[in-house]
Design an enzyme around this catalytic site. Structure first.
Site, short mmCIF file in Angstrom:
data_model
loop_
_atom_site.label_atom_id
_atom_site.label_comp_id
_atom_site.label_asym_id
_atom_site.label_seq_id
_atom_site.Cartn_x
_atom_site.Cartn_y
_atom_site.Cartn_z
N ASP A 26 33.27 51.66 40.11
CA ASP A 26 34.35 51.72 39.13
C ASP A 26 35.09 53.05 39.32
O ASP A 26 34.51 54.12 39.16
CB ASP A 26 33.77 51.63 37.72
CG ASP A 26 34.84 51.43 36.66
OD1 ASP A 26 36.00 51.15 37.03
OD2 ASP A 26 34.52 51.56 35.46
N ASP A 58 40.68 48.50 40.40
CA ASP A 58 39.87 49.72 40.36
C ASP A 58 38.37 49.49 40.24
O ASP A 58 37.61 50.44 40.04
CB ASP A 58 40.34 50.64 39.23
CG ASP A 58 40.18 49.99 37.86
OD1 ASP A 58 40.01 48.76 37.80
OD2 ASP A 58 40.21 50.73 36.86
N GLU A 59 37.89 48.25 40.36
CA GLU A 59 36.44 48.05 40.32
C GLU A 59 36.04 46.81 41.10
O GLU A 59 36.84 45.89 41.30
CB GLU A 59 35.94 47.94 38.87
CG GLU A 59 36.49 46.79 38.09
CD GLU A 59 35.86 46.65 36.70
OE1 GLU A 59 34.63 46.84 36.59
OE2 GLU A 59 36.60 46.36 35.75
#
Length: 352
Positions: free
Chosen positions: A8, A103-104
């Site tokens: 993350d 983003d993860e």
């Protein structure tokens, strides 16, 4: 036995903007719309979060909480480019990468030959590669299941790694508040707390038949998850479950004609997006949602074969009749059928 990593990125959009603009260093930063209009915070850095600012918050409210907050306009082209670089790093270590957003992502490194097969060392190496090549930081969780890996990635943020070894799994789960369980939102949390169940250790003391009687099939899910049972696999190409578009108005809409005109513009946008996929013939439901001037969200959906425009108009009309107050946002979407796996969970008790 699986080795799952959840990566993350830390305040991804805001971190990119701070990296690219030295004047933003050590300043509270929010990425999103303007506080002078109907803007919403997409993300913010930790300096802003200390004031209570968070994602999805109206920008005007964020400014009131943090008068020094600096707003930066969203630049999705730049963020997607950085995300592509990061995913390329992931694929150096395994092809089993399941992105959740820009983003993860989840990574299954069970059979990865890198770093002597150690999931912990792979997570450390990935975070180092990201820092060296993008000058951004990421946090990682390492565990035997997706649920635990995701919880762990938030444990030592920012720029930290948390490893949940199999022999530590139950002691780690026992300390978790029930709201940390995957899929347990505010309503379910309130129901569990009304039963004096506040953490997973307390949840684990409740018999299966009691949970099923209270929550139906979800009761079995809760029973399994608080015992570390989660068989969800990392799926590199998971099927899209839905597709939607929405718009926020500069001024609230009240008149039916304005609402209907907006609906048809949204239908046109959604149709174009569907045209870029092979999903248009697979549509099984359509829905409409509105957000009132009081930020209350209302929605209506119906079974539909294909993109049924008259049906969408009827759904919107039903919402306007039930909730006639002015609206600040309208959205529409479609849902596609899903084929659930036959066996969703299994107990994992093999050494890490």
């Amino acid at each position: 036995m699986r080795k799952i990593i959840h990566i993350d990125m830390d305040c991804f959009y805001a971190a990119i903007e701070q990296r690219d603009d030295p004047d933003l260093a050590n300043m509270p930063v929010a990425v999103g719309g303007s506080p002078d209009g109907r803007g919403v915070v997409s993300t913010c850095n930790y300096a802003a979060r200390r004031f209570g600012v968070h994602s999805a918050m109206p920008a005007a409210q964020a400014r009131r909480l943090c008068p020094e907050l600096i707003f930066v306009k969203t630049n999705m082209v730049k963020y997607k480019a950085e995300s592509t670089k990061i995913r390329e790093i992931f694929h150096r270590y395994t092809e089993l990468v399941e992105p959740l957003s820009l983003d993860e992502a989840y990574l299954d490194v069970t059979d990865s030959p890198h770093c002597h097969g150690s999931a912990t060392w792979i997570a450390q190496s990935i975070c180092k590669d990201i820092a060296d090549e993008t000058r951004l930081t990421a946090s990682a969780g390492v565990a035997t299941t997706k649920f635990l890996a995701k919880v762990a990635s938030d444990w030592n943020k920012p720029n930290g790694i948390k490893v949940v070894l199999p022999e530590e799994q139950m002691s780690f789960i026992d300390q978790l508040p029930v709201k940390k369980l995957y899929g347990v939102g505010k309503v379910m949390t309130a129901k569990l707390e009304s039963m004096d169940i506040f953490d997973c250790k307390e949840l684990r003391q409740v018999e299966l038949n009691v949970l099923i009687k209270k929550f139906g099939k979800t009761g079995k899910y809760l029973y399994d998850l608080c015992r570390g049972v989660d068989k969800r696999q990392v799926k590199p190409r998971s099927d899209r479950k839905s597709l939607s578009v929405e718009t926020t108005f500069s001024e609230n809409l009240s008149e039916w004609q304005d609402c209907e005109n907006t609906l048809h513009r949204l239908i046109s946008n959604l149709s174009r997006r569907l045209g870029k996929t092979d999903k248009i013939e697979k549509i099984r439901k359509v829905y409409v949602k509105v957000k009132s001037e009081k930020f209350e969200i209302h929605s209506a959906e119906s079974i539909s074969i294909g993109l049924d425009i008259p049906l969408l108009v009827r759904l919107l009309k039903r919402l306007r009749e039930q909730y006639p107050e002015p609206i600040r946002l309208m959205g529409i979407g479609v849902r596609f059928p899903q084929t659930p796996p036959k066996d969703q969970y299994q107990q994992i008790d093999i050494p890490f």
